[in-house]
Scaffold this active site. Structure first.
Site, PDB file in Angstrom:
ATOM      1  N   ILE A  48      11.840  24.451 -13.206  1.00  0.00           N
ATOM      2  CA  ILE A  48      11.138  25.642 -13.667  1.00  0.00           C
ATOM      3  C   ILE A  48      12.108  26.733 -14.103  1.00  0.00           C
ATOM      4  O   ILE A  48      11.782  27.565 -14.955  1.00  0.00           O
ATOM      5  CB  ILE A  48      10.149  26.184 -12.611  1.00  0.00           C
ATOM      6  CG1 ILE A  48      10.860  26.603 -11.330  1.00  0.00           C
ATOM      7  CG2 ILE A  48       9.081  25.151 -12.315  1.00  0.00           C
ATOM      8  CD1 ILE A  48       9.912  27.252 -10.312  1.00  0.00           C
ATOM      9  N   SER A 170       7.681  30.098  -1.932  1.00  0.00           N
ATOM     10  CA  SER A 170       6.836  28.911  -1.850  1.00  0.00           C
ATOM     11  C   SER A 170       5.689  29.189  -0.901  1.00  0.00           C
ATOM     12  O   SER A 170       5.828  29.996   0.031  1.00  0.00           O
ATOM     13  CB  SER A 170       7.645  27.711  -1.338  1.00  0.00           C
ATOM     14  OG  SER A 170       6.796  26.655  -0.933  1.00  0.00           O
ATOM     15  N   TYR A 202      13.199  24.559   5.702  1.00  0.00           N
ATOM     16  CA  TYR A 202      12.891  24.974   4.325  1.00  0.00           C
ATOM     17  C   TYR A 202      11.818  26.062   4.323  1.00  0.00           C
ATOM     18  O   TYR A 202      11.969  27.094   3.659  1.00  0.00           O
ATOM     19  CB  TYR A 202      12.435  23.778   3.493  1.00  0.00           C
ATOM     20  CG  TYR A 202      11.973  24.155   2.107  1.00  0.00           C
ATOM     21  CD1 TYR A 202      12.895  24.451   1.108  1.00  0.00           C
ATOM     22  CD2 TYR A 202      10.610  24.236   1.796  1.00  0.00           C
ATOM     23  CE1 TYR A 202      12.486  24.813  -0.164  1.00  0.00           C
ATOM     24  CE2 TYR A 202      10.189  24.605   0.535  1.00  0.00           C
ATOM     25  CZ  TYR A 202      11.128  24.886  -0.448  1.00  0.00           C
ATOM     26  OH  TYR A 202      10.707  25.259  -1.701  1.00  0.00           O
ATOM     27  N   LYS A 206      11.930  30.026   3.062  1.00  0.00           N
ATOM     28  CA  LYS A 206      11.002  30.611   2.084  1.00  0.00           C
ATOM     29  C   LYS A 206      10.307  31.850   2.650  1.00  0.00           C
ATOM     30  O   LYS A 206      10.006  32.784   1.906  1.00  0.00           O
ATOM     31  CB  LYS A 206       9.986  29.569   1.649  1.00  0.00           C
ATOM     32  CG  LYS A 206      10.561  28.391   0.863  1.00  0.00           C
ATOM     33  CD  LYS A 206      10.994  28.801  -0.541  1.00  0.00           C
ATOM     34  CE  LYS A 206      12.448  29.001  -0.740  1.00  0.00           C
ATOM     35  NZ  LYS A 206      12.807  29.368  -2.143  1.00  0.00           N
ATOM     36  N   SER A 237       9.492  18.464  -9.938  1.00  0.00           N
ATOM     37  CA  SER A 237      10.814  18.855 -10.420  1.00  0.00           C
ATOM     38  C   SER A 237      11.883  18.177  -9.586  1.00  0.00           C
ATOM     39  O   SER A 237      11.615  17.219  -8.861  1.00  0.00           O
ATOM     40  CB  SER A 237      10.976  20.377 -10.356  1.00  0.00           C
ATOM     41  OG  SER A 237      11.096  20.799  -9.016  1.00  0.00           O
TER      42      SER A 237
END
Length: 319
Positions: A48, A170, A202, A206, A237
Site C-alpha cells: 500500500i 491496524s 504485533y 499497532k 500484501s
C-alpha cells in the site's frame, strides 16, 4: 440443471457484491493536486505504500520513497516514475530498525529538501527479532522508528503548514495492550516466538501507533500540523513476507478473495492525507475512509503520555 445454475448465479452474485462492497471498501474522493508539495512515505517500495506513492506522484507531489532496501526501492522508483509520468520521485535510504539511520535520514532530508507537507508513516513489519539498538523488532520498526522520525521532522512540517502526519496502524490494535514492565525490562511490547506471541506483539505495536497519534495531536495544538491514524483494511500484501512461505502460498487464493488489493488498501491513507476539512479530527482513527470511535484503552490520556515519555527515552530524544 436450471435450478443449479440459478443457485450458482446467486452465489456468484453475492460473492461479487461482498468483495466489491465489504472487501474493496470505499475510495478516497479527493481531487487535490499537489504540485509544489513534498511527501515522505516510509515503506513505499511495496504494498500500500507503493500505491500511495504512485497516487501522490500522479497528483504532482514530490515523493520521497523512504525505504531500507535500495534494490527494491530503485525498482519501485522506476515503476512509479513510469506509471505516473513524474520525475519528482526520489529514493532516500531509511532503516527504521536503526536509530542512527533514522537520524541520518532526517539530517539528509532537512539539508537537501526545502519543504515537507506530508509525512506518511506507512512501513510495518510482522516478525520477531531485535533491532541493532536492542529494541524488540516490531516495537522498534513499527513504533519507535516512526516516533523518532516524526519528532525530527516536526519543525519543517510546521514551517510548511498546513501539513499532516498520517500513521498507518491496524484494527489489530484492538487486541493490543501496553505492558510498561515488559517495556522497561525487555525494550519490547511483547515476548515469545510462538504464533500467538508474535501476533500479540504485533497488535501491541499497532496500539502504540494509535496512542502515539492521540498524544501527538495534543502536542500539536496551536501549530499548523495535524495527525491521523488508520486501519487500511485486511491487505493482500507483503507485510507477512517473513512468515512461513508454504503457508502463505497455500492461503494465497483465500487472500485474493477476502483481502483488499494494495490499491484498495491505500484509500484510507489517501483520505487522511488529502481530504479537506479533517483538521478538527486531528488525532482520530479512520477506517474505510471514515472516522471511527476507539475503545477507551486506545485513547487513554495517561497511557499515551507515559508511552510518549518512554519512547523519548528509548529513542534518545530525552537525553
Amino acid at each position: 440443471m436450471s435450478t443449479f445454475l440459478l443457485v450458482v448465479g446467486v452465489v456468484v452474485g453475492i460473492a461479487f457484491i461482498y468483495h466489491s462492497v465489504v472487501v474493496k471498501g470505499k475510495s478516497c474522493k479527493s481531487k487535490a493536486k499537489l504540485h509544489g508539495r513534498t511527501v515522505i512515505i516510509t515503506g513505499s517500495n511495496t504494498g500500500i505504500g507503493k500505491m500511495t506513492a504512485l497516487d501522490l506522484a500522479k497528483r504532482g507531489a514530490r515523493v520521497i520513497l523512504a525505504c531500507r532496501s535500495k534494490q527494491r526501492a530503485e525498482a519501485a522508483l522506476a515503476d512509479i516514475k513510469r506509471e505516473s509520468g513524474s520525475n519528482e520521485v526520489v529514493f532516500m535510504h531509511l532503516d527504521l530498525g536503526s536509530l542512527k539511520s533514522v537520524r541520518s535520514f532526517a539530517e539528509h532530508f532537512l539539508k537537501t529538501e526545502p519543504r515537507l507537507d506530508l509525512l506518511i508513516n506507512n512501513a510495518g513489519i510482522y516478525m520477531p527479532g531485535t533491532t541493532e539498538d536492542g529494541l524488540g523488532m516490531m516495537f522498534g520498526v513499527n513504533h519507535i522508528g516512526h516516533f523518532l522520525l516524526t519528532n525530527l521532522l516536526l519543525d519543517r512540517l510546521n514551517k510548511c503548514g498546513p501539513s499532516r502526519v498520517v500513521n498507518v496502524a491496524s484494527v489489530g490494535h484492538n487486541f493490543g495492550t501496553i505492558d510498561f514492565n515488559c517495556l522497561n525490562t525487555h525494550k519490547e511490547v511483547g515476548v515469545g516466538d510462538s504464533f500467538m506471541d508474535v501476533f500479540n506483539t504485533y497488535c501491541n505495536s499497532k496500539l502504540c501507533n494509535v496512542l502515539f497519534t492521540h498524544e501527538l495531536a495534543k502536542r500539536l495544538q496551536g501549530t499548523k500540523v495535524t495527525c491521523y491514524t488508520l486501519h487500511p483494511g485486511a491487505i493482500n500484501s507483503e507485510l507477512a513476507r517473513d512468515i512461513n512461505k508454504v503457508a502463505m502460498m497455500l492461503m494465497k487464493p483465500f487472500f485474493m478473495f477476502f483481502f483488499k488489493d494494495t490499491v484498495a488498501g491505500s484509500q484510507t491513507t489517501l483520505h487522511c492525507a488529502l481530504q479537506e476539512g479533517l483538521e478538527h479530527l486531528s488525532g482520530r482513527y479512520f477506517s474505510n475512509c471514515k472516522v471511527r470511535n476507539l475503545y477507551p484503552k486506545a485513547r487513554d490520556d495517561a497511557v499515551a503520555k507515559k508511552l510518549w515519555e518512554v519512547s523519548e527515552s528509548l529513542s534518545g530524544l530525552s537525553s
